[in-house]
Design a protein around this motif. Structure first.
Motif, PDB file in Angstrom:
ATOM      1  N   ASP A  65      -9.574   5.825   3.134  1.00 13.18           N
ATOM      2  CA  ASP A  65     -10.498   4.970   2.644  1.00 13.18           C
ATOM      3  C   ASP A  65     -11.107   5.613   1.270  1.00 13.18           C
ATOM      4  N   VAL A  66     -11.420   6.884   1.239  1.00 16.82           N
ATOM      5  CA  VAL A  66     -11.791   7.477   0.193  1.00 16.82           C
ATOM      6  C   VAL A  66     -10.877   7.561  -1.083  1.00 16.82           C
ATOM      7  N   LEU A  67      -9.573   7.951  -0.540  1.00 17.85           N
ATOM      8  CA  LEU A  67      -8.440   7.891  -1.700  1.00 17.85           C
ATOM      9  C   LEU A  67      -8.211   6.564  -2.394  1.00 17.85           C
ATOM     10  N   LEU A  68      -8.275   5.769  -1.394  1.00 14.77           N
ATOM     11  CA  LEU A  68      -7.977   4.359  -1.990  1.00 14.77           C
ATOM     12  C   LEU A  68      -9.184   3.815  -2.651  1.00 14.77           C
ATOM     13  N   ASN A  69     -10.276   4.319  -2.590  1.00 15.66           N
ATOM     14  CA  ASN A  69     -11.559   3.993  -3.188  1.00 15.66           C
ATOM     15  C   ASN A  69     -11.813   2.421  -2.730  1.00 15.66           C
ATOM     16  N   ARG A  70     -11.918   2.096  -1.272  1.00 12.34           N
ATOM     17  CA  ARG A  70     -12.330   0.992  -1.111  1.00 12.34           C
ATOM     18  C   ARG A  70     -14.009   0.732  -0.742  1.00 12.34           C
ATOM     19  N   ASP A  71     -14.140  -0.271  -1.068  1.00  8.25           N
ATOM     20  CA  ASP A  71     -15.470  -0.860  -1.198  1.00  8.25           C
ATOM     21  C   ASP A  71     -16.519   0.234  -0.415  1.00  8.25           C
ATOM     22  N   MET A  72     -16.114   0.273   0.783  1.00 10.68           N
ATOM     23  CA  MET A  72     -16.873   1.274   1.791  1.00 10.68           C
ATOM     24  C   MET A  72     -15.911   1.778   3.002  1.00 10.68           C
ATOM     25  N   VAL A  73     -16.139   2.826   3.348  1.00  2.33           N
ATOM     26  CA  VAL A  73     -15.608   3.525   4.469  1.00  2.33           C
ATOM     27  C   VAL A  73     -15.598   2.682   5.632  1.00  2.33           C
ATOM     28  N   ALA A  91      -3.111  -0.254   2.982  1.00  4.41           N
ATOM     29  CA  ALA A  91      -2.621   0.195   1.474  1.00  4.41           C
ATOM     30  C   ALA A  91      -1.688  -0.924   1.023  1.00  4.41           C
ATOM     31  N   ARG A  92      -1.125  -1.628   1.963  1.00  2.00           N
ATOM     32  CA  ARG A  92      -0.084  -2.774   1.585  1.00  2.00           C
ATOM     33  C   ARG A  92      -1.156  -3.933   1.149  1.00  2.00           C
ATOM     34  N   ALA A  93      -2.185  -4.146   1.884  1.00  2.00           N
ATOM     35  CA  ALA A  93      -3.243  -5.162   1.782  1.00  2.00           C
ATOM     36  C   ALA A  93      -3.814  -5.094   0.505  1.00  2.00           C
ATOM     37  N   MET A  94      -4.061  -3.731  -0.124  1.00  2.00           N
ATOM     38  CA  MET A  94      -4.661  -3.611  -1.359  1.00  2.00           C
ATOM     39  C   MET A  94      -3.487  -3.396  -2.446  1.00  2.00           C
ATOM     40  N   PRO A 124       5.262   4.561  -2.587  1.00  2.00           N
ATOM     41  CA  PRO A 124       4.706   5.949  -2.342  1.00  2.00           C
ATOM     42  C   PRO A 124       3.280   6.247  -1.768  1.00  2.00           C
ATOM     43  N   ILE A 125       2.359   5.336  -2.290  1.00  2.00           N
ATOM     44  CA  ILE A 125       0.912   5.649  -1.774  1.00  2.00           C
ATOM     45  C   ILE A 125       0.967   4.861  -0.449  1.00  2.00           C
ATOM     46  N   VAL A 126       1.639   3.908  -0.074  1.00  2.00           N
ATOM     47  CA  VAL A 126       1.774   3.275   1.176  1.00  2.00           C
ATOM     48  C   VAL A 126       2.240   4.449   2.059  1.00  2.00           C
ATOM     49  N   LEU A 127       3.113   5.059   1.862  1.00  2.00           N
ATOM     50  CA  LEU A 127       3.664   6.281   2.714  1.00  2.00           C
ATOM     51  C   LEU A 127       2.800   7.334   2.736  1.00  2.00           C
ATOM     52  N   ILE A 128       2.185   7.713   1.870  1.00  2.00           N
ATOM     53  CA  ILE A 128       1.045   8.830   1.964  1.00  2.00           C
ATOM     54  C   ILE A 128      -0.150   8.404   2.874  1.00  2.00           C
ATOM     55  N   MET A 129      -0.303   7.017   2.642  1.00  2.00           N
ATOM     56  CA  MET A 129      -1.627   6.675   3.417  1.00  2.00           C
ATOM     57  C   MET A 129      -1.529   6.502   4.948  1.00  2.00           C
ATOM     58  N   GLY A 130      -0.062   6.093   5.415  1.00  2.00           N
ATOM     59  CA  GLY A 130       0.442   6.222   6.571  1.00  2.00           C
ATOM     60  C   GLY A 130       0.187   7.497   7.273  1.00  2.00           C
TER      61      GLY A 130
END
Length: 207
Positions: free
Chosen positions: A49-57, A109-112, A117-123
């Motif tokens: 969540d931090v790496l994807l900069n989601r609104d809140m963890v 990651a997909r929903a965002m 490549p980012i989807v793989l890393i987040m998984g």
């Protein structure tokens, strides 16, 4: 989104069990159990969540996740002694948690709308970092880094399977299910059949 929330809850609960089992091997008190369980349960999702900069963890947005981890820790505190082998319990619960956490990371990651490549890393990050934190804090050899053992490879393969399914037009829950099955099958094969990757064997260092 309900699917992603369910995956996060399942991941938190199962990873918390592994954290509490590691705490039992370290003979910690009940507060230590809850701390290690919560760290294990939320570590990978927090990094995601931090790496994807989601609104809140995710666990800050909904502290119920921490309560779920705490409940799992207390259950294990009173029942861990019933397991014939706590290490075997850690390994198999960890395999199950990995198979849930990787699709959770992939799904977020997909929903965002992230590129593959980012989807793989987040998984990989969601699946692996909670267990890594758990083992480092409790002075255990990290399962992630055991010599030649399939672990990060399982997370990567599961994430690749999900991305491939989506590339072929499968959407919704199907890619996440394929991701979970691929991840667990490879990890289970590593545990039961000894599947390994080749390891580096260099020359002895010069004196």
């Amino acid at each position: 989104m309900p699917m992603l929330v369910a995956l996060d809850y399942a991941s938190v609960f199962i990873f918390a069990i592994t954290g509490a089992l590691v705490a039992s091997r370290a003979q910690l008190d009940v507060v230590g159990f809850v701390f290690v369980a919560a760290l294990t349960a939320t570590g990978g999702g927090t990094l995601r969540d931090v790496l994807l900069n989601r609104d809140m963890v995710f666990w800050i947005a909904d502290p119920t996740y921490i309560a779920v981890a705490g409940i799992a820790a207390i259950i294990v505190f009173f029942t861990a002694h019933r397991l014939e082998s706590r290490y075997a319990g850690i390994v198999w619960f960890d395999a199950l948690a990995l198979a849930v956490a990787v699709p959770a990371g992939v799904g977020v990651a997909r929903a965002m709308g992230m590129d593959w490549p980012i989807v793989l890393i987040m998984g990989i990050a969601t699946g692996c970092f909670g267990g890594l934190m758990r083992d480092v804090v409790c002075n255990e050899v990290p399962l992630v880094l055991k010599q030649g053992e399939l672990y990060v490879t399982c997370a990567l393969a599961g994430a690749v399977a999900a991305v491939t399914c989506q590339a072929f037009g499968l959407n919704g829950a199907a890619p996440l299910l394929v991701c979970a099955l691929t991840t667990f099958a490879l990890r289970a094969g590593s545990i039961t059949l000894g599947w390994r990757l080749p390891v580096y064997k260099g020359f002895p260092p010069r004196q």
